[in-house]
Design a protein around this motif. Structure first.
Motif, PDB file in Angstrom:
ATOM      1  N   UNK A  69       2.608  43.772  22.925  1.00  0.00           N
ATOM      2  CA  UNK A  69       2.825  43.482  23.985  1.00  0.00           C
ATOM      3  C   UNK A  69       1.929  41.997  24.241  1.00  0.00           C
ATOM      4  N   UNK A  70       0.678  42.304  24.462  1.00  0.00           N
ATOM      5  CA  UNK A  70       0.323  41.202  24.443  1.00  0.00           C
ATOM      6  C   UNK A  70       0.116  40.556  23.917  1.00  0.00           C
ATOM      7  N   UNK A  74       0.729  36.589  24.344  1.00  0.00           N
ATOM      8  CA  UNK A  74      -0.359  35.772  24.469  1.00  0.00           C
ATOM      9  C   UNK A  74      -0.669  35.298  22.820  1.00  0.00           C
ATOM     10  N   UNK A  75      -0.239  35.343  22.175  1.00  0.00           N
ATOM     11  CA  UNK A  75      -0.637  35.423  20.873  1.00  0.00           C
ATOM     12  C   UNK A  75      -1.871  36.161  20.371  1.00  0.00           C
ATOM     13  N   UNK A  76      -2.583  36.090  19.364  1.00  0.00           N
ATOM     14  CA  UNK A  76      -3.846  36.857  18.798  1.00  0.00           C
ATOM     15  C   UNK A  76      -4.801  35.999  19.476  1.00  0.00           C
ATOM     16  N   UNK A  77      -5.200  37.372  20.443  1.00  0.00           N
ATOM     17  CA  UNK A  77      -6.700  36.392  21.289  1.00  0.00           C
ATOM     18  C   UNK A  77      -8.332  37.034  20.909  1.00  0.00           C
ATOM     19  N   UNK A  78      -8.115  37.169  19.527  1.00  0.00           N
ATOM     20  CA  UNK A  78      -9.505  37.701  19.051  1.00  0.00           C
ATOM     21  C   UNK A  78      -9.875  36.380  18.444  1.00  0.00           C
ATOM     22  N   UNK A  87       4.463  32.921  22.737  1.00  0.00           N
ATOM     23  CA  UNK A  87       5.090  33.542  21.833  1.00  0.00           C
ATOM     24  C   UNK A  87       6.274  33.957  22.395  1.00  0.00           C
ATOM     25  N   UNK A  88       7.076  33.949  20.785  1.00  0.00           N
ATOM     26  CA  UNK A  88       8.528  34.106  21.567  1.00  0.00           C
ATOM     27  C   UNK A  88       9.992  34.562  19.996  1.00  0.00           C
ATOM     28  N   UNK A  89       8.943  36.517  20.490  1.00  0.00           N
ATOM     29  CA  UNK A  89       9.318  36.772  19.427  1.00  0.00           C
ATOM     30  C   UNK A  89      10.536  37.356  19.739  1.00  0.00           C
ATOM     31  N   UNK A  90      11.432  37.615  18.831  1.00  0.00           N
ATOM     32  CA  UNK A  90      13.269  38.590  19.006  1.00  0.00           C
ATOM     33  C   UNK A  90      12.553  39.519  19.165  1.00  0.00           C
ATOM     34  N   UNK A  91      13.817  40.350  19.883  1.00  0.00           N
ATOM     35  CA  UNK A  91      13.717  41.257  20.429  1.00  0.00           C
ATOM     36  C   UNK A  91      13.756  41.805  19.956  1.00  0.00           C
ATOM     37  N   UNK A  92      14.736  42.329  18.765  1.00  0.00           N
ATOM     38  CA  UNK A  92      15.380  43.050  17.159  1.00  0.00           C
ATOM     39  C   UNK A  92      15.227  42.066  16.119  1.00  0.00           C
ATOM     40  N   UNK A  93      14.236  41.794  15.347  1.00  0.00           N
ATOM     41  CA  UNK A  93      13.962  41.868  14.391  1.00  0.00           C
ATOM     42  C   UNK A  93      14.863  42.223  13.276  1.00  0.00           C
TER      43      UNK A  93
END
Length: 156
Positions: A69-70, A74-78, A87-93
């Motif tokens: 979820x992070x 939030x993207x890659x916080x590292x 980010x806007x990932x689809x619910x289901x790819x």
């Protein structure tokens, strides 16, 4: 390793791997020896999870999904250089799932959220349909059981 080999064939926003530090190191070394690019292997989040001090299997599961979820929100916080603001990932790819299903016949599963309350990262992902197998309509369709059932329908 079989799963990682399959996933690395595709462009993905996030890949995580469960395993001890020793196991992850061993897998990464073997994958490098098999010719997988170091840049791609370096993007694998391993071991997967947010560090929250999880001990029980339930806590570990929460720490893993929390990292997903992070990363989604939030993207890659590292790595602040490539960190997107949102980010806007689809619910289901669907495309990724179908690609992964092509190459073998092993069992697969989809997690479906069946109810929500309050603020959640994903909405309910199913439809419940009641099917009446009594009477002439059911008989016309070849169903002569005579009962009623509720089914969950997920389209993909």
């Amino acid at each position: 390793m079989d799963c990682l080999r399959q996933v690395l064939k595709h462009y993905t926003a996030y890949v995580g791997m469960i395993g001890s530090k020793r196991r992850v190191k061993s897998v990464m070394e073997q994958m490098l020896n098999e010719g997988y690019p170091k840049e791609k292997l370096n993007k694998v989040k391993a071991p997967i999870s947010l560090e929250i001090g999880a001990i029980t299997p339930e806590e570990i599961a929460i720490s893993i999904i929390s990292q997903v979820i992070s990363y989604r929100r939030l993207g890659d916080i590292t790595n602040d250089i490539t960190r997107p603001t949102k980010t806007n990932w689809p619910e289901f790819d669907h495309e990724v799932l179908m690609e992964l299903c092509k190459e073998d016949n092993s069992p697969k599963a989809i997690i479906t959220i069946v109810s929500t309350k309050g603020s959640v990262p994903r909405n309910v992902g199913y439809q419940i349909q009641s099917i009446d197998m009594r009477g002439t309509i059911a008989e016309d369709e070849g169903m002569v059981c005579g009962g009623i059932m509720d089914v969950i329908i997920e389209s993909f």
